[in-house]
Design a protein around this motif. Structure first.
Motif, mmCIF file in Angstrom:
data_model
loop_
_atom_site.group_PDB
_atom_site.id
_atom_site.type_symbol
_atom_site.label_atom_id
_atom_site.label_comp_id
_atom_site.label_asym_id
_atom_site.label_seq_id
_atom_site.Cartn_x
_atom_site.Cartn_y
_atom_site.Cartn_z
ATOM 1 N N LEU A 121 0.816 -1.220 0.000
ATOM 2 C CA LEU A 121 0.000 0.000 0.000
ATOM 3 C C LEU A 121 0.850 1.270 0.000
ATOM 4 O O LEU A 121 0.339 2.358 -0.273
ATOM 5 N N MET A 122 2.136 1.130 0.277
ATOM 6 C CA MET A 122 3.020 2.298 0.251
ATOM 7 C C MET A 122 3.254 2.817 -1.156
ATOM 8 O O MET A 122 3.764 3.917 -1.333
ATOM 9 N N THR A 123 2.860 2.029 -2.150
ATOM 10 C CA THR A 123 3.111 2.450 -3.536
ATOM 11 C C THR A 123 1.841 2.632 -4.357
ATOM 12 O O THR A 123 1.936 2.946 -5.539
ATOM 13 N N VAL A 124 0.678 2.451 -3.761
ATOM 14 C CA VAL A 124 -0.559 2.610 -4.537
ATOM 15 C C VAL A 124 -0.808 4.088 -4.833
ATOM 16 O O VAL A 124 -0.385 4.969 -4.084
ATOM 17 N N GLU A 125 -1.471 4.330 -5.924
ATOM 18 C CA GLU A 125 -1.784 5.707 -6.305
ATOM 19 C C GLU A 125 -3.117 6.183 -5.731
ATOM 20 O O GLU A 125 -3.346 7.375 -5.637
ATOM 21 N N ARG A 126 -3.988 5.248 -5.369
ATOM 22 C CA ARG A 126 -5.291 5.623 -4.818
ATOM 23 C C ARG A 126 -5.150 6.088 -3.372
ATOM 24 O O ARG A 126 -4.252 5.635 -2.655
ATOM 25 N N PRO A 127 -6.015 6.983 -2.922
ATOM 26 C CA PRO A 127 -5.984 7.393 -1.513
ATOM 27 C C PRO A 127 -6.272 6.204 -0.593
ATOM 28 O O PRO A 127 -7.021 5.297 -0.956
ATOM 29 N N VAL A 128 -5.663 6.223 0.582
ATOM 30 C CA VAL A 128 -5.867 5.183 1.581
ATOM 31 C C VAL A 128 -6.444 5.841 2.832
ATOM 32 O O VAL A 128 -5.935 6.860 3.302
ATOM 33 N N ILE A 129 -7.506 5.229 3.365
ATOM 34 C CA ILE A 129 -8.151 5.729 4.580
ATOM 35 C C ILE A 129 -8.057 4.627 5.631
ATOM 36 O O ILE A 129 -8.675 3.573 5.494
ATOM 37 N N ALA A 130 -7.270 4.868 6.660
ATOM 38 C CA ALA A 130 -7.043 3.877 7.714
ATOM 39 C C ALA A 130 -8.094 3.998 8.810
ATOM 40 O O ALA A 130 -8.558 5.093 9.123
ATOM 41 N N PHE A 131 -8.456 2.847 9.374
ATOM 42 C CA PHE A 131 -9.330 2.872 10.544
ATOM 43 C C PHE A 131 -8.925 1.769 11.504
ATOM 44 O O PHE A 131 -8.460 0.707 11.105
#
Length: 118
Positions: free
Chosen positions: A65-75
């Motif tokens: 996930l450190m290289t994905v281009e899409r936004p990441v929303i953590a919970f």
């Protein structure tokens, strides 16, 4: 004697969404990332459909996930330290990232699609 005037403190905050906005962002393509601690995840017996699950104790610099281009929303469970740490780590890697204020509990209450853990 020097003048000891106080300087205003700078408050740093991480980007966050409330649960309803996080669900809208996910519908638009953002990745929801579940970083609840494994005992908490198992105790709930549920997960958000489609969310990426990461063990917060092993989530690190080499994660895909450190290289994905899409936004990441953590919970996490309540949207405190665990999800904020994951958000900060993603930001360090230049990712567009945020966390959910209120965590899994808020997402569930906002109508997130849930499924049983497998």
């Amino acid at each position: 004697m020097s003048d000891m005037t106080s300087k205003p403190e700078t408050a740093y905050t991480l980007p966050y969404f409330d649960a309803a906005d996080a669900l809208e962002q996910a519908k638009a393509g953002a990745i929801l990332m579940d970083v609840r601690k494994p005992p908490a995840r198992r105790a709930s017996g549920r997960r958000i459909t489609g969310a990426e699950i990461r063990d917060p104790f092993s989530f690190g610099h080499a994660d895909p996930l450190m290289t994905v281009e899409r936004p990441v929303i953590a919970f996490c469970v309540h949207g405190h330290e665990v999800s904020q740490f994951a958000c900060a780590l993603l930001l360090v890697h230049g990712r567009t990232a945020s966390y959910v204020r209120g965590g899994f509990e808020a997402l569930s209450a906002a109508g997130a699609p849930l499924e049983d853990l497998v």
